[in-house]
Design a protein around this motif. Structure first.
Motif, PDB file in Angstrom:
ATOM      1  N   LYS A 259       7.934  -1.077  -5.902  1.00 37.68           N
ATOM      2  CA  LYS A 259       8.960  -1.746  -6.717  1.00 37.68           C
ATOM      3  C   LYS A 259      10.215  -2.003  -5.914  1.00 37.68           C
ATOM      4  N   GLU A 260      10.578  -1.028  -5.138  1.00 36.70           N
ATOM      5  CA  GLU A 260      11.768  -1.166  -4.312  1.00 36.70           C
ATOM      6  C   GLU A 260      11.565  -2.286  -3.296  1.00 36.70           C
TER       7      GLU A 260
ATOM      8  N   ILE B  19      11.642  -6.909   3.643  1.00 32.90           N
ATOM      9  CA  ILE B  19      11.820  -5.727   2.795  1.00 32.90           C
ATOM     10  C   ILE B  19      12.835  -4.779   3.407  1.00 32.90           C
ATOM     11  N   VAL B  20      12.628  -4.482   4.673  1.00 36.15           N
ATOM     12  CA  VAL B  20      13.529  -3.546   5.355  1.00 36.15           C
ATOM     13  C   VAL B  20      14.963  -4.056   5.289  1.00 36.15           C
ATOM     14  N   TRP B  21      15.120  -5.319   5.646  1.00 34.52           N
ATOM     15  CA  TRP B  21      16.468  -5.872   5.650  1.00 34.52           C
ATOM     16  C   TRP B  21      17.038  -5.960   4.237  1.00 34.52           C
TER      17      TRP B  21
ATOM     18  N   ALA C 160      12.023  -5.585  -4.914  1.00 36.37           N
ATOM     19  CA  ALA C 160      13.446  -5.810  -5.114  1.00 36.37           C
ATOM     20  C   ALA C 160      14.106  -6.178  -3.786  1.00 36.37           C
ATOM     21  N   GLY C 161      13.670  -5.526  -2.728  1.00 39.04           N
ATOM     22  CA  GLY C 161      14.210  -5.825  -1.407  1.00 39.04           C
ATOM     23  C   GLY C 161      13.943  -7.264  -1.005  1.00 39.04           C
ATOM     24  N   VAL C 162      12.721  -7.684  -1.200  1.00 38.68           N
ATOM     25  CA  VAL C 162      12.377  -9.062  -0.869  1.00 38.68           C
ATOM     26  C   VAL C 162      13.211 -10.033  -1.691  1.00 38.68           C
TER      27      VAL C 162
ATOM     28  N   GLN D 172       0.823  -1.207   0.000  1.00 36.55           N
ATOM     29  CA  GLN D 172       0.000   0.000   0.000  1.00 36.55           C
ATOM     30  C   GLN D 172       0.850   1.247   0.000  1.00 36.55           C
ATOM     31  N   GLN D 173       1.566   1.408  -1.075  1.00 38.73           N
ATOM     32  CA  GLN D 173       2.434   2.560  -1.183  1.00 38.73           C
ATOM     33  C   GLN D 173       2.557   2.939  -2.635  1.00 38.73           C
TER      34      GLN D 173
END
Lengths: 131, 131
Positions: free
Chosen positions: A24-25, B115-117, A28-30, A17-18
């Motif tokens: 997208k970021e 995600i954060v990590w 990519a982070g996941v 929800q962003q």
DNA sequence: CGGAATCCCAAAAGATACTG
DNA sequence: CAGTATCTTTTGGGATTCCG
């Protein structure tokens, strides 16, 4: 009514929800996060090294049947991700050890959530299969 | 001293500091957790469905180049894990939609941590490569 | 001992065609 | 439209051999 095509309850996925950019970021982070743990051996190697530094052969013995090719590859990836440090000691012949870095702890929170969720999830799925 | 084989700082992996039984269960938990998100497409499918129910073809269009074979397989796995619900409507021809389940939200906390990590991790690794 | 090189196999992914 | 069937390609993992 039963058979109308209803929209269904709206499901809110909080991490989506962003704005599109942030989203997208996030993905990519996941992906990057998952990549670090990917493969058959990474977790087991971390477990093996959790006891302290080990040499190549000792890791092999510790985790069981892993071929040297795979072990070398996995260790390299863990090194690139700064989870593992390779050390050479100028003995004769040279001695090489691998050990976890302090940075490897940074993933602990993720792991903890993953463990908690994963265990509950399996219980749920196993239970629902039995019905 | 420099070159002695030192034990190195002791690294404590919190999710491993437990009895062997708990530890084994933890690893299984992680594996199960990772399994749900595994593969190239699962995350993208979740994203696609986050907007509401979609039909097979629409999902295909939404996520881009995924073959119908793979899409069918991935959807089945998401269904088995109760992340996605498949609904048939007796229109003519029959209409089928896929939508996220409320249960799919249960993984939100994991995803958030991941995600954060993951984002921080990539920044770290990218930065260290540039040096 | 710590790997790299080579070859091999199985699983996963993909392209394409086809069907109810 | 919603898949299934079939074939090809790619990827991951493994066995074995060899070298410094």
């Amino acid at each position: 009514m039963e058979n109308d095509i209803e929209p269904g309850k709206e499901i809110t996925i909080s991490w989506l929800q962003q704005g599109a950019e942030v989203c997208k970021e996030s993905i990519a982070g996941v992906r990057d996060g998952l990549y670090v743990l990917k493969g058959k051996w990474k977790l087991r190697l971390i477990v093996a090294l959790a006891g302290g530094p080990l040499r190549f052969k000792d890791i092999q013995r510790s985790v069981g049947e892993i071929s040297s090719k795979i072990l070398a590859k996995e260790l390299k990836e863990l090194e690139l991700n700064e989870f593992v440090e390779r050390k050479e000691y100028p003995t004769s012949p040279v001695t090489i050890t691998y050990q976890l870095t302090p940075y490897s702890q940074s993933i602990d929170k993720v792991m903890h959530e993953l463990i908690v969720w994963g265990i509950k999830h399996r219980e749920r799925i196993v239970a629902s299969r039995k019905k």
